[in-house]
Design a protein around this motif. Structure first.
Motif, PDB file in Angstrom:
ATOM      1  N   GLU A  32       5.293   7.703   0.343  1.00 33.30           N
ATOM      2  CA  GLU A  32       5.767   6.311   0.331  1.00 33.30           C
ATOM      3  C   GLU A  32       4.600   5.359   0.120  1.00 33.30           C
ATOM      4  O   GLU A  32       3.522   5.530   0.685  1.00 33.30           O
ATOM      5  CB  GLU A  32       6.496   5.983   1.635  1.00 33.30           C
ATOM      6  N   ILE A  33       4.829   4.356  -0.706  1.00 31.92           N
ATOM      7  CA  ILE A  33       3.858   3.306  -0.998  1.00 31.92           C
ATOM      8  C   ILE A  33       4.521   1.978  -0.661  1.00 31.92           C
ATOM      9  O   ILE A  33       5.700   1.772  -0.959  1.00 31.92           O
ATOM     10  CB  ILE A  33       3.433   3.361  -2.476  1.00 31.92           C
ATOM     11  N   TYR A  34       3.768   1.069  -0.051  1.00 28.14           N
ATOM     12  CA  TYR A  34       4.394  -0.131   0.518  1.00 28.14           C
ATOM     13  C   TYR A  34       3.945  -1.442  -0.128  1.00 28.14           C
ATOM     14  O   TYR A  34       4.241  -2.507   0.397  1.00 28.14           O
ATOM     15  CB  TYR A  34       4.102  -0.198   2.023  1.00 28.14           C
ATOM     16  N   ASN A  35       3.258  -1.378  -1.267  1.00 31.58           N
ATOM     17  CA  ASN A  35       2.778  -2.636  -1.847  1.00 31.58           C
ATOM     18  C   ASN A  35       3.320  -2.893  -3.242  1.00 31.58           C
ATOM     19  O   ASN A  35       2.660  -3.515  -4.074  1.00 31.58           O
ATOM     20  CB  ASN A  35       1.248  -2.659  -1.865  1.00 31.58           C
ATOM     21  N   LEU A  44       7.064  -4.212 -10.204  1.00 29.90           N
ATOM     22  CA  LEU A  44       5.718  -3.773 -10.552  1.00 29.90           C
ATOM     23  C   LEU A  44       5.226  -2.779  -9.514  1.00 29.90           C
ATOM     24  O   LEU A  44       5.401  -2.985  -8.309  1.00 29.90           O
ATOM     25  CB  LEU A  44       4.757  -4.960 -10.629  1.00 29.90           C
ATOM     26  N   ILE A  45       4.599  -1.697  -9.977  1.00 31.06           N
ATOM     27  CA  ILE A  45       4.135  -0.649  -9.076  1.00 31.06           C
ATOM     28  C   ILE A  45       2.623  -0.498  -9.198  1.00 31.06           C
ATOM     29  O   ILE A  45       2.045  -0.740 -10.267  1.00 31.06           O
ATOM     30  CB  ILE A  45       4.823   0.697  -9.384  1.00 31.06           C
ATOM     31  N   PRO A  46       1.932  -0.118  -8.104  1.00 37.11           N
ATOM     32  CA  PRO A  46       0.472   0.065  -8.152  1.00 37.11           C
ATOM     33  C   PRO A  46       0.123   1.313  -8.959  1.00 37.11           C
ATOM     34  O   PRO A  46       0.456   2.427  -8.581  1.00 37.11           O
ATOM     35  CB  PRO A  46       0.090   0.212  -6.681  1.00 37.11           C
ATOM     36  N   LEU A  47      -0.540   1.120 -10.083  1.00 36.79           N
ATOM     37  CA  LEU A  47      -0.739   2.194 -11.055  1.00 36.79           C
ATOM     38  C   LEU A  47      -1.541   3.366 -10.488  1.00 36.79           C
ATOM     39  O   LEU A  47      -1.155   4.525 -10.632  1.00 36.79           O
ATOM     40  CB  LEU A  47      -1.432   1.639 -12.299  1.00 36.79           C
ATOM     41  N   ARG A  48      -2.665   3.091  -9.845  1.00 38.72           N
ATOM     42  CA  ARG A  48      -3.531   4.183  -9.382  1.00 38.72           C
ATOM     43  C   ARG A  48      -2.825   5.035  -8.329  1.00 38.72           C
ATOM     44  O   ARG A  48      -2.830   6.271  -8.405  1.00 38.72           O
ATOM     45  CB  ARG A  48      -4.849   3.635  -8.819  1.00 38.72           C
TER      46      ARG A  48
END
Length: 268
Positions: A32-35, A44-48
């Motif tokens: 899970e990613i929260y930003n 928009l999703i954090p690419l790295r």
């Protein structure tokens, strides 16, 4: 009561990452990613973070403001603030450009499906994007913003949700299942319990002892703990975690997961 409260608080901390499956235990859980960001109706999703969790190598060129991604036989080259992406030297165009937000590169959600071949699912109620590739799952949550106090779920409403989940363990006496549960569950959860004919685990939980963990203005999580027995050495418990969403001006249960835990008996 104190021990149950302690177990519930512990479970809440341990279950920061919920099972993706609605009604069963899961051996492996999604990352899970929260930003994640929502800008001009674009996700928009954090690419790295996403790329590396899909086992892709990522290189950032500070001078040129470019990002190179290598995954198997695919090489991608992006430039910040440009819609153009090179995929194995062939150019494609995104609907919105890659952007820098607080020194993190974000790309439109559709990018991962266009370029890496991943499956993408967007849950507008839960404000979550689920990305699936080669058996791996990543859940990207839109960055947390607390709801106003007046919007938060009351203790009485949380108890009603808990009671309705208890009733959903056995659907045999409920005639109009969709109509009956619609004020409390999302269509996603209603479809799931109809398909599985109720929850596999029939445990009956009481009123929640803690407040939900609000992830955004429209999403929250709530865990409950229930002792199910002991063997003289350990106490066995079941954790029920609800994923809540704010829709139709009320909080509804969108997903449910169960986890078994055991706690050593002091002095045993």
């Amino acid at each position: 009561m104190f021990r149950k409260l302690t177990l519930t608080l512990l479970a809440s901390a341990l279950l920061a990452v919920p099972a993706f499956s609605t009604c069963s235990f899961a051996d492996s859980r999604p990352v899970e990613i929260y930003n994640g960001q929502l800008k001009n109706n674009r996700v928009l999703i954090p690419l790295r973070d996403v790329s590396q969790n899909l086992d892709a190598a990522v290189e950032w060129n500070q001078k040129l403001k470019t990002i190179k991604i290598n995954k198997d036989d695919t090489e991608l080259l992006l430039t910040v603030n440009s819609k153009k992406v090179l995929v194995n030297q062939s150019e494609i165009e995104l609907d919105v450009p890659a952007v820098l937000i607080q020194n993190t590169t974000f790309v439109p959600l559709r990018f991962v499906s266009q370029t890496l071949g991943a499956g993408v699912d967007w849950n507008p109620y839960g404000q979550q994007a689920t990305i699936t590739l080669n058996g791996k799952q990543i859940i990207v949550n839109i960055e947390r913003t607390q709801p106003a106090s007046s919007q938060k779920a009351t203790a009485a409403h949380l108890k009603r949700l808990s009671d309705k989940l208890n009733e959903a363990t056995d659907l045999s006496s409920i005639k109009q299942i969709r109509t009956y549960f619609k004020p409390y569950f999302t269509d996603r959860l209603i479809n799931a319990i109809i398909q599985t004919k109720g929850f596999e685990y029939k445990n009956q939980f009481g009123a929640p002892l803690i407040s939900p963990n609000y992830l955004s203005r429209t999403t929250a999580r709530l865990s409950q703990s229930l002792d199910t027995g002991h063997d003289g050495y350990e106490i066995f418990s079941v954790i029920r975690q609800m994923n809540l969403v704010y829709v139709d001006k009320t909080w509804k249960v969108d997903r449910v997961s169960f986890t078994k835990i055991s706690t050593p008996i002091s002095g045993a």
